[in-house]
Structure formats: C-alpha cells, structure tokens
Design a protein around this motif. Structure first.
Motif, mmCIF file in Angstrom:
data_model
loop_
_atom_site.group_PDB
_atom_site.id
_atom_site.type_symbol
_atom_site.label_atom_id
_atom_site.label_comp_id
_atom_site.label_asym_id
_atom_site.label_seq_id
_atom_site.Cartn_x
_atom_site.Cartn_y
_atom_site.Cartn_z
ATOM 1 N N ARG B 250 0.834 -1.187 0.010
ATOM 2 C CA ARG B 250 -0.041 0.024 0.016
ATOM 3 C C ARG B 250 0.814 1.338 -0.053
ATOM 4 O O ARG B 250 0.682 2.178 -0.808
ATOM 5 C CB ARG B 250 -0.989 0.124 1.158
ATOM 6 N N ALA B 254 1.162 3.934 -2.926
ATOM 7 C CA ALA B 254 0.526 5.134 -2.703
ATOM 8 C C ALA B 254 1.782 6.337 -2.643
ATOM 9 O O ALA B 254 1.584 7.362 -2.604
ATOM 10 C CB ALA B 254 0.264 5.159 -1.174
ATOM 11 N N GLY B 255 2.968 5.989 -2.982
ATOM 12 C CA GLY B 255 4.035 6.933 -3.440
ATOM 13 C C GLY B 255 4.609 7.354 -1.886
ATOM 14 O O GLY B 255 5.278 8.302 -1.967
ATOM 15 N N ARG B 256 4.592 6.682 -0.838
ATOM 16 C CA ARG B 256 5.176 6.956 0.140
ATOM 17 C C ARG B 256 6.242 5.969 0.970
ATOM 18 O O ARG B 256 5.963 5.853 1.955
ATOM 19 C CB ARG B 256 4.305 7.467 1.418
ATOM 20 N N SER B 257 6.693 5.376 0.018
ATOM 21 C CA SER B 257 7.664 4.280 0.228
ATOM 22 C C SER B 257 9.013 4.526 -0.352
ATOM 23 O O SER B 257 9.110 4.761 -1.684
ATOM 24 C CB SER B 257 7.429 2.850 0.046
ATOM 25 N N TYR B 258 10.180 4.463 0.455
ATOM 26 C CA TYR B 258 11.518 4.677 -0.155
ATOM 27 C C TYR B 258 11.655 3.687 -1.397
ATOM 28 O O TYR B 258 12.440 3.655 -2.065
ATOM 29 C CB TYR B 258 12.466 4.223 1.067
ATOM 30 N N ARG B 317 -6.787 -3.524 -5.689
ATOM 31 C CA ARG B 317 -6.689 -2.092 -6.247
ATOM 32 C C ARG B 317 -5.722 -1.905 -7.238
ATOM 33 O O ARG B 317 -5.766 -1.418 -8.233
ATOM 34 C CB ARG B 317 -6.453 -1.172 -5.316
ATOM 35 N N HIS B 366 10.751 6.252 17.073
ATOM 36 C CA HIS B 366 9.204 6.476 16.410
ATOM 37 C C HIS B 366 9.040 8.100 15.870
ATOM 38 O O HIS B 366 8.380 8.352 15.023
ATOM 39 C CB HIS B 366 8.102 6.285 17.355
ATOM 40 N N THR B 367 10.280 8.758 16.061
ATOM 41 C CA THR B 367 10.329 10.241 15.775
ATOM 42 C C THR B 367 11.088 10.216 14.423
ATOM 43 O O THR B 367 11.389 11.398 13.824
ATOM 44 C CB THR B 367 10.827 11.279 16.621
ATOM 45 N N ALA B 368 11.369 8.885 13.944
ATOM 46 C CA ALA B 368 12.301 9.049 12.494
ATOM 47 C C ALA B 368 11.397 9.736 11.261
ATOM 48 O O ALA B 368 9.987 9.694 11.440
ATOM 49 C CB ALA B 368 12.778 7.586 12.207
ATOM 50 N N ASN B 369 12.212 9.981 10.334
ATOM 51 C CA ASN B 369 11.546 10.406 9.035
ATOM 52 C C ASN B 369 11.056 9.252 8.415
ATOM 53 O O ASN B 369 12.051 8.543 7.850
ATOM 54 C CB ASN B 369 12.130 11.317 8.221
ATOM 55 N N THR B 370 9.874 8.592 8.359
ATOM 56 C CA THR B 370 9.517 7.349 7.922
ATOM 57 C C THR B 370 9.581 7.034 6.664
ATOM 58 O O THR B 370 9.736 5.874 6.251
ATOM 59 C CB THR B 370 8.149 6.881 8.561
ATOM 60 N N ILE B 371 9.610 8.193 5.800
ATOM 61 C CA ILE B 371 9.700 7.984 4.229
ATOM 62 C C ILE B 371 11.232 7.878 3.724
ATOM 63 O O ILE B 371 11.662 7.058 3.218
ATOM 64 C CB ILE B 371 8.953 9.017 3.673
ATOM 65 N N THR B 372 11.927 8.903 4.330
ATOM 66 C CA THR B 372 13.195 9.101 3.754
ATOM 67 C C THR B 372 14.361 8.236 4.498
ATOM 68 O O THR B 372 15.304 7.757 3.836
ATOM 69 C CB THR B 372 13.821 10.424 3.967
ATOM 70 N N ASP B 374 15.663 8.911 7.331
ATOM 71 C CA ASP B 374 16.485 9.851 8.237
ATOM 72 C C ASP B 374 16.071 9.817 9.477
ATOM 73 O O ASP B 374 15.056 9.759 10.214
ATOM 74 C CB ASP B 374 16.586 11.372 8.022
#
Lengths: 444, 438
Positions: B250, B254-258, B317, B366-372, B374
């Motif tokens: 998903r 949806a374009g939000r995965s590395y 989908r 859990h405060t990481a940038n989950t997409i990049t 970092d």
C-alpha cells in the motif's frame, strides 16, 4: 448497587462509539463506526489491587456484577503491596458545550469536508496525500464503595492531513492536525491541507541540520512536547513512588531556571479535558514547576497517600484499562519576552518548529524529540530552512538552561502512550530560548 | 470445510452463521471475525505485587462488500450484532468503489505451527512463579527493582465469510518484564513467547540487573564517527518504524515508500535477506486475517528488493496478487497490511572485531522520518566494546543517520539472534556512523 465486602471497590464503565474516515490519495478508503462496551472493576483486599476487565459489560445484571467484584477481590489476594487511598473530594465539572455536535452531522457530509481538506493538499509536486477524521463519543459511568457515583458524556473529534512531496527520488512530509472537545472542527479547513503540502514542498529544498551543541528556540508546539516529555512524565506520582523518576527527591528544589513555570490543567477545555478523574476525584489545575521550583507531583489517590507533595485528580484510563497517573493539558506558562527578543538573544543558533513526537526515560532523566523542521538563526535573524532536526538532553541540566520565555503560548493536541494505554492530551508553550541545546541532525 | 471449534468460540458459532445469513441479504459478500480470550497479569510495584488483573475480551468485526465498496464495523456486545451489521453496510455506501474480485473461498490449509500451549493458563500461581523466577535472575544486583510484570493469556478466534470459509485458531502468550534502577541508571528487559517452555525469566532478571548496574557511573562521549553494533532490540525499533512500512504494498503504490519503483533493484547490502514466514514462529497462521491461505514471502534477496506485502484490498486495487499479509490488531478494526514472522539475515561475522560502540536501546525511534529513513535518536544502554568485551559504558549520546543507507552497507551480523515482536534478527554492525556527544 452497593456491596459491603471489599474495603474498597470501584466500577468504571464505558459505552460509546467511534467514527473514523480515512482518505488516501483522494480515495475514500473507509468511513464508518464501531461500538465499545467495556468496564473495569477494581477491588482492594487487605493489600493491593485486584482488577477485572469485562467486555460486553452492559449485558451483565447486578448479580453478575457482584461476581465480578468478588473475582477482583480474589485476584487482590495475590498482591502484597500495602495500598492506602488518600481522602479526596469528588465532584464533576460540566463538560464544555459543543458549538456543533459532530454526531448531528451525517457521515457523508463529514466525509465531504475531510475530502476537501485532503484535496487541498494535492498541490503540484505532492505525490501522496492522506487525511483522517476521528470522532469518539463515550458515556462514562462510575461508582465506588464510598458512595461516589456519577455519569457523563464526552465527544472528542478532530482530523489530521499528511502530504508527501517528491522530487528526484527525494521525499518529504508535511502534516497538520487539530483535535478537540468543543465540537466539529473540519468545516472550512482546506487551508490546513495546503499548509501541510506547502511545508512538504519547502522541505525538499531544506538542508540537513548540523548536529552539535548550540542555542535553540523552541516553537510553541515543540515547547509543548518538551513540557510533556521532559517535565510532565517525571512528575507523575507513580514513577516518583516506584523510584523511577529523576526528580523523585527534588520537591521544593529549584530544578529549572526562574523563568520556567509548568502546569497541568485537566479543567482547561482542551483535548485533555476531564470533568472528573477516572477514580472519581475532583480535578484541578496543578502547578508542577513554579518559577523554577518543583512544587507538585501529579497524583492518583494511592500515590498521593504514598508520596504526598502534590495533587490527586490525575488518574486516567483508556476504556478497558485500570487508571494510572497521567497528564491532561500540560504547558509552559507565558513569560514576558517576545519572539523577536528571543531571536536577538539567540544570535547564532537554531529555531525548531513542529513536532514528530518524543520519548523520555524518566528514571535516567534523558529525553529525545524531533522537530518537524527548523530555521537557522544567524545574527538574530531566521535564515535557511533545515529538516530532520532533533533535540535531546538531560532533564536536570536542560531545565536550568531555559533563559527566556515569550508570551505567545498556543496548545497542540495528541495522544500519549503509557502503560500500554493511549489517552488524549494537549500540550503547549510559548516560544522558549534554550541554551547549550544538544541538537541532532544529519551532519556534524 | 469441517469445523473444529475451540471452546471460546463454540457459544458463538450460531451467531456467526446468523450474521452471515443476515449480511448476505444486505451485501454482496460478508465476513465475520471473532475474538474471545482471557488474560491475567501481575504487576510489580518495586518488589511486591501491587496489582493483579484479569481481562476477558470479546469482539466481533463485520466486513461487507457491495459493488467493490468495502464497509466495516465492530462491537464488543453479541446482542448488538444487528446494529453493527447495519453500520458496516452504511460504511460501505460511503467508501469509494474499487476493483474487487471477491473474498476467498475455502482452500487446503498449509502445514503450520500453532502458537498455542495448553500449559499457558491464566493461573495466578503460574504467574507468581514466573515473576519470582524473573526476580531471582536479578538477585545479587546492586540495582533495585522498580517494576515488572508477568502476564499470561489464552484466546481463540474465528474468521468466516459468505463463501463458506470458516476457520478458527487458538493462541497463547506468556510474558515477563523487569525494570531496575541503580542511581539514575535504568535497566529494562522482557521476554514474550507463545509457549511456556520458551520463556526465560531468569535471563530477563539477569539482563535488567546488568543494564542498570553496568551503566551506573557511565561517562559521556565526544562527538565522533564510530562503528556501532545495534543489539536486536535497538535495530528492531528502527526497522519497525522505517524499513518494514516501506515494504507494504500500500505504501509503495501510494508513493510514500522509499522502495517505490525499486522492485528488483539491488539497493541494499548484497548479503541482506529478509523473509516473512507465516508458518513457523509465535505468529504462525495458515490463513491471514482476510481468510487467505498464507505463504512465505521473500522481501529482500541478496540485497535486491524481491517483493512487497499485500492484503486482498490493496492487491485488487493495484492489480497485484495478495501475499497473505492481512493482519488485524484485534476484532475492532478492518485488516491492514502486516507481517507474520520476519527473519533478517546479513553478512555473517565481523560484529565483535576490534573496537565499537554497542547499543541495546534507542529513545525516540518513532520520531524518525519514516519515508526518507533519516533518524536521530538518543542511545540507551550503549557501551564501548573491544573484541566483544564491554569496556566503558556511555551515559548518553545521540546517533543520527539514514537507515536505508546503513542497510546498504552492513559491516557484520552476529550468529546469535533474538525475536523482538514479529522480527527475528541478529546484532548488526554498521561502520562510520555519526555520534553526537554531550
């Protein structure tokens, strides 16, 4: 019903419904409701607590409830702790009235409004947008063996919107959210979707922050997380009682700079509002730190009796769990400086804005949290935007390093996790100036 | 399909049939998910039990599909199933239509571990025994106990749909934890298993005591580039926040995965293998929470992104095939993409060579940038090590980096592994990471 045998018992039942709408890239993924019906029954035998959690509670008759109280009492026999409950006053504040009850607005209309916010975030360069609406309506009924009995209803609602910007394999996020107890808050909020998107796009061009020790300004949102993580948790009476807080023996001591005052106020009509706490104790505004001095711990009845030095009325529970000591609406009190004065005093440093959350080890006194973004401060002026910037430190040294406090406090809302439970809270702060801040980032 | 009904489910068998029958009149397809169970826990307040609690949980989740519109609802009250069904039908009316080719039909079940142990019962004496064994492991420590727990749970679930799938499962769980403090040095350890014989309470006590005692009087470190060994507990927290969500179909579509657009790309360390095995481990299950037959899924092979996880809805989908990765957090929600029993393997050896910093926990993963990918976190229970020997404990330091870049260049992994939640992984060494001292 009232039962004689345990020296104390209470029953807290929650019946309610939750509505969630989720939209992902313009597609309505889900929009619907679910129903809760659960109760927690606690009893004190000769020693500590026996607790029984029952789903489908409203179907139980008096005799079955009596059996649950007996079961709790039987469980209590497995405990060895001497538990005393402080005497407290019980009263229930009126729940603030709602401007527009979200339950009177159709799911269809709410879905349309959320879609408006989500679509507003779909600017050029945005590769993903997501929005979520959450509404909970709960009726709480409480009774205990001391004759305290009450019921109230509270409706919480709010939304969040997330935008992901992408370019040349780089991706950055922007997020906005608002939650409250005073009624539907998603009408005409398209600007919030745009704000999230514009920030995500700006972050594509932001640089990684340089880590190291420097002077930092925290914005009201991050300052609020600081109040919650670095101060609030360590002042919770249960942690103090077990010896798990770094400030356990610091009451009456100056643990922070004289400009620092921190309050937890469950009576404030914000997301963490409680008309009464979850053991039936009247709630009141509690000054944790006043002018740098640790004045009060946050307590429930047991920790007040065991530790003293604070205020009961801070017991909170998620439905289906026994209450523990929690914060409600926690904030750094306004000072008399302005942001301009803080920037001037900062000279060269960093301004941290927004929050991606935080965490604390209250026993070690170490906290960490992440800003959503920031700006370099050079010669007292805000300059380049930076991303992925975090702040960590030791509670006991950091609180002394807050040297200036502005007068522009605002509150932000979120959920706080502790003991496996999640409860709604808000926190806030004016802009504050923090010297010798340990900033983490991508480069040294 | 023949029905094997656990005792927790038996009283509700006809309820499930009633819902399926009533739902069939209101929607194209109906699914019922039911969970019932008990759990017992003893909570330590310092060295004595302060709270003994028993929870009886019960819930049903109803999902309906009409014309590719999916709706769901849930309730904790058997008597309110009709209102719950109506809420699910109403929610389907609002959901957007999507390509939908039906809930699964009955299929032969694969051979599979059952994460169930009849010895795990909600019995106070058993919990007391686990707790005293945990504390015995910490005996002789300078640090004092500030908290801890022993928990036991046993439950069963059923998934049934209007295509005649009717499957039940049982599960048990035993867990212990201990929290200690020496001055301001805290130590926390836990263990959690499906079977009683697998739990090691003494080791939990011993390690909590070691963490609190060894780090008492720990020193600060200067900012530096350092080689860092992540213990499984530390690495699992970063992987859970950043890496595994990026392998969800998903998030990819949806374009939000590395990993979007990186299927088949060799973008990770050539020795990195990541597999999700639904048939072996404490979260083993022959059917996923869509009722689909599970199969092992290779996510990363030789450093190449080999697959993404799908549930039924996401697969339909995006024109993909479900991988049997629908997972629910309980009866209260619709299924989403998740994992069963993940195994992470990397280049063998090299973890203990020469000097490094080892860390057992991270504050703020859990405060990481989950997409990049970092992240910037505070280290917890970190120490200098020399050829695997702990030399000088570190009180506090920050570590910043990018998880995806780190996973492209792994310096080594230990032979010994540990299962943290749903992830089995070794200690992993990454060289030249950026430490910010105090």
């Amino acid at each position: 019903m009232r039962f004689a045998e345990p020296r104390y018992y209470d029953i807290r039942a929650l019946e309610g419904s939750g509505t969630q709408i989720e939209i992902d890239n313009g597609i309505i993924e889900s929009a619907g409701s679910a129903f809760s019906d659960t109760a927690v029954i606690r009893a004190l035998g000769g020693k500590g607590w026996g607790t029984v959690v029952v789903d489908n509670f409203s179907a139980l008759g008096d005799a079955a409830v009596r059996r649950k109280v007996d079961e709790a009492l039987t469980l209590a026999r497995a405990t060895g702790e001497d538990v005393t409950l402080a005497k407290v006053t019980s009263s229930v504040l009126p729940v603030p009235s709602v401007a527009e009850d979200p339950r009177n607005v159709s799911l269809e209309e709410k879905t349309g409004m959320l879609l408006g916010i989500e679509r507003a975030a779909a600017l050029d360069g945005i590769v993903n947008t997501r929005a979520r609406y959450i509404e909970t309506a709960a009726t709480i009924r409480f009774e205990n063996s001391e004759g305290t009995e009450f019921g109230y209803e509270i409706v919480r609602s709010g939304y969040s919107v997330l935008a992901v910007a992408g370019r040349d394999g780089q991706m950055q996020m922007g997020r906005e959210s608002e939650h409250g107890i005073t009624g539907l808050n998603i009408r005409h909020k398209e600007a919030k979707g745009r704000e999230a998107a514009e920030r995500a796009l700006l972050l594509l061009d932001a640089r990684s922050a340089q880590g190291g020790k420097m002077t930092a300004i925290l914005d009201p949102e991050l300052g609020g997380v600081f109040a919650h993580e670095a101060i609030g948790h360590a002042s919770e009476g249960d942690l103090v009682k077990e010896g798990a807080s770094v400030v356990k023996d610091k009451r009456g001591a100056a643990i922070g700079a004289p400009v620092l005052s921190v309050t937890d106020d469950p009576t404030m009509p914000e997301f963490g509002f409680m008309p009464v706490d979850d053991e039936g104790t009247a709630v009141q505004r509690t000054e944790i730190i006043r002018n740098g001095v640790l004045e009060n711990f946050l307590h429930d009845r047991q920790t007040l009796a065991a530790v003293g030095g604070g205020v009961a009325g801070h017991a909170r529970a998620q439905g289906g769990y026994a209450p523990v000591v929690r914060m409600s609406n926690t904030f750094i009190e306004n000072g008399d400086a302005t942001l301009e004065e803080l920037l001037e005093a900062c000279g060269d440093g960093i301004l941290l804005k927004g929050s991606r959350g935080g965490q604390v080890d209250p026993g070690r006194g170490v906290f960490q949290f992440n800003a959503e973004y920031g700006f370099l401060v050079e010669g007292g002026e805000m300059t380049a935007m930076v991303r992925d910037v975090s702040l960590s430190g030791d509670i006991l040294t950091t609180l002394h390093n807050i040297t200036m406090v502005a007068g522009d406090r605002t509150m932000s809302q979120g959920y706080c996790g502790k003991a496996g439970q999640s409860v709604p809270v808000s926190d806030g702060s004016p802009h504050i100036l923090l010297e010798h801040a340990v900033i983490g980032g991508g480069q040294s | 399909m023949s029905r094997i009904i656990p005792p927790e489910i038996a009283p509700y068998e006809s309820l499930i049939d009633d819902i399926l029958r009533a739902g069939a009149a209101k929607a194209d397809e109906v699914e019922v998910y039911l969970e019932a169970g008990r759990s017992l826990s003893l909570e330590l307040r310092q060295t004595v039990v302060g709270e003994a609690s028993m929870a009886e949980v019960w819930g049903i989740g109803i999902r309906v599909i009409t014309d590719g519109r999916i709706g769901s609802s849930s309730t904790m009250s058997p008597g309110r199933w009709e209102a719950c069904l109506d809420a699910a039908v109403a929610s389907a009316r609002l959901a957007d239509q999507q390509d939908w080719q039906g809930l699964p039909s009955p299929a032969p079940l694969p051979a599979c571990d059952e994460p169930y142990d009849p010895l795990v019962v909600c019995d106070v004496a058993l919990a007391e025994d686990l707790l005293s064994r945990t504390m015995a492991g910490a005996e002789g420590a300078e640090a004092v106990v500030i908290g801890g727990s022993a928990s036991l749970s046993s439950g069963a679930g059923a998934i049934a749909n209007s295509h005649d799938v009717f499957s039940t499962h049982r599960g048990t769980h035993a867990g212990v934890s201990l929290e200690m403090i020496n001055g301001t040095s805290t130590g926390y350890e836990y263990d959690s298993t499906a079977r009683l014989g697998d739990i090691d309470p003494e080791k939990v006590g011993e390690k909590a005591a070691f963490f609190a005692d060894f780090w008492a009087g720990a020193g600060d470190v200067p900012s530096a580039e350092a080689d860092v060994v992540f213990a499984p507990t530390a690495l699992a927290s970063l992987l859970s926040a950043i890496f595994f969500p990026a392998l969800s179909g998903r998030n990819v579509h949806a374009g939000r995965s590395y990993f979007a657009g990186k299927l088949g790309e060799a973008c990770l360390d050539p020795a990195l293998h990541v597999i999700d095995d639904p048939h072996h481990g404490d979260h083993a299950t022959p059917l996923d929470d869509d009722g689909v037959v599970t199969r092992p899924l290779e996510l990363v092979r030789d450093g190449t992104v080999a697959g993404f996880a799908y549930d039924l809805k996401t697969a339909y989908r995006y024109g993909a095939k479900t991988t049997g990765n629908a997972v629910r957090g309980g009866a209260g929600g619709a299924p989403g993409i998740g994992f069963h029993n993940l195994t992470v393997e990397g280049p063998a050896g090299g973890v203990d060579d020469g000097g490094a910093i080892v860390c057992h926990g991270l504050v703020g993963a859990h405060t990481a940038n989950t997409i990049t990918g970092d992240f910037s976190v505070e280290l917890s229970n970190a120490s200098y090590v020399e050829d695997g020997e702990y030399t000088a404990p570190i009180r506090s330091a920050m570590l910043g980096g990018n998880l995806f870049a780190m996973l492209a260049d792994i310096a080594g992994t230990s032979e010994e592994t540990r299962t943290v939640g749903r992830i089995a992984l070794p200690s992993v060494r990454f060289n030249n990471l950026h430490i910010i001292g105090k």
